[in-house]
Design an enzyme around this catalytic site. Structure first.
Site, PDB file in Angstrom:
ATOM      1  CG  ASP A   1      53.444  52.999  65.430  1.00 47.27           C
ATOM      2  OD1 ASP A   1      54.034  54.150  64.795  1.00 47.27           O
ATOM      3  OD2 ASP A   1      53.456  52.605  66.569  1.00 47.27           O
TER       4      ASP A   1
ATOM      5  CG  HIS B   1      57.908  59.805  56.977  1.00 48.51           C
ATOM      6  ND1 HIS B   1      57.762  58.804  57.302  1.00 48.51           N
ATOM      7  CD2 HIS B   1      58.170  60.518  58.131  1.00 48.51           C
ATOM      8  CE1 HIS B   1      57.844  57.863  58.694  1.00 48.51           C
ATOM      9  NE2 HIS B   1      57.980  59.725  59.264  1.00 48.51           N
TER      10      HIS B   1
ATOM     11  CE1 TYR C   1      61.840  69.950  62.080  1.00 50.42           C
ATOM     12  CE2 TYR C   1      59.974  69.177  60.315  1.00 50.42           C
ATOM     13  CZ  TYR C   1      60.818  69.121  61.954  1.00 50.42           C
ATOM     14  OH  TYR C   1      59.867  68.635  62.714  1.00 50.42           O
TER      15      TYR C   1
ATOM     16  NE  ARG D   1      57.334  71.162  63.761  1.00 50.07           N
ATOM     17  CZ  ARG D   1      55.845  70.616  62.997  1.00 50.07           C
ATOM     18  NH1 ARG D   1      55.095  70.618  62.397  1.00 50.07           N
ATOM     19  NH2 ARG D   1      55.474  69.273  64.798  1.00 50.07           N
TER      20      ARG D   1
ATOM     21  CE  LYS E   1      58.476  52.099  62.547  1.00 48.82           C
ATOM     22  NZ  LYS E   1      57.560  51.940  63.251  1.00 48.82           N
TER      23      LYS E   1
END
Length: 334
Positions: free
Chosen positions: A176, A79, A58, A37, A97
């Site tokens: 996490d 995500h 993006y 960004r 993930k």
């Protein structure tokens, strides 16, 4: 023909993924563009890694006609929107993930992939290590009998990391690092849906889980116990106890280079990185990248090794564990 990668975001994991790609033949994997960004950060990343193009959004990366597949390394809550944006631009996606914040979001990812007829995979890198593939082979051929009990743990001190403790950033031990424990158990039991899920845990003042224990039971009296913590260092090992012996992954179980089968140790060394890494054994990210390439060469839209159904089940188990412990994200009510 090389698989041409676009890198979305320039954080620590994107650095390591890009370094890992350089351990693979350049005629097979090439990073052609990177986006952040902040254009300056993207340009700095591109210079460091020798990437031809850098973008300050993006959307520009999504519109780059040279990019075959995008690696999405954003923070957890981004995500879904970021991956959908790329898929709507007909880009194949490898998304870090946890795939998304909950199962409803994962279903949206799957719908988008199918509507756009693109490849999509959750970047559960552990599953593609040679050690993990060997475990699946040993179990499939019953060389150590049937797996009956799995114990797996992952704990590292992360309370000083803002991203790990803030709810709005998708923090918490389970999303996490606990995801590695659960994916391992589900891999051992070949993607079978657990018959029961029992979770207990403790939460931080921010509302995310500091530590959690999850017990899964499966058919034929098989079970798994998964423990995760962002407060303390755990042994970080995994053990599969079978009817004819045992399989052990010494630390670090989430990126393993050693396997102990009935007391006999085997080594699976990793290539050396060309640049410094942020995380343990990160050149092992090469294995998931190669899986993506092989799937694309075969015209597949998902990986059989980490299928979209696998990702959905993994997230459903995490949703139920969070429900029992009382961890609620804003995305859960949307």
């Amino acid at each position: 023909m090389a698989t041409k990668w676009g890198i979305c975001t320039v954080g620590k994991i994107s650095n390591d993924f890009t370094v890992a790609l350089k351990t693979l033949p350049s005629e097979e994997h090439q990073v052609v563009a990177v986006a952040a960004r902040d254009l300056q950060r993207a340009q700095d990343f591109a210079k460091k890694h020798g990437i031809p193009r850098a973008y300050g959004s993006y959307e520009e990366l999504a519109n780059d006609p040279d990019v075959d597949v995008v690696y999405v390394g954003t923070i957890h809550p981004r995500h879904l929107p970021v991956s959908v944006m790329f898929m709507n631009a007909k880009k194949n996606v490898l998304c870090e993930k946890p795939f998304a914040m909950n199962a409803r979001e994962v279903q949206k990812l799957i719908v988008s992939a199918r509507e756009n007829n693109v490849f999509l995979m959750e970047a559960v890198w552990s599953r593609f290590f040679p050690v993990s593939r060997e475990i699946s082979r040993l179990l499939a051929q019953e060389e150590v009998g049937e797996a009956k009990v799995v114990r797996v743990e992952f704990g590292i001190p992360l309370l000083h990391v803002t991203r790990a403790v803030k709810k709005e950033l998708g923090g918490g031990a389970l999303l996490d690092i606990g995801v590695y424990c659960l994916q391992f158990a589900l891999m051992v039991f070949d993607g079978e849906k657990p018959q029961s899920i029992q979770a207990s845990g403790v939460c931080l003042g921010t509302g995310v889980d500091e530590a959690m224990t999850i017990t899964l039971t499966f058919s034929r009296n098989r079970m798994a116990v998964c423990i995760c913590s962002i407060c303390v260092q755990l042994p970080n090992e995994a053990v599969i106890v079978c009817t004819k012996g045992s399989i052990k992954l010494p630390s670090p179980m989430w990126c393993p280079t050693h396997l102990v089968v009935n007391g006999k140790e085997r080594e699976y060394p990793l290539p050396e990185p060309s640049l410094p890494l942020n995380f343990t054994n990160s050149t092992g990210l090469r294995y998931e990248a190669e899986e993506v390439r092989q799937c694309l060469l075969k015209g597949l839209k998902e990986s059989s090794r980490m299928s979209l159904a696998d990702s959905l089940l993994l997230t459903e188990v995490m949703d139920e564990a969070r429900r029992q412990v009382g961890v609620v994200y804003s995305q859960d009510s949307q």
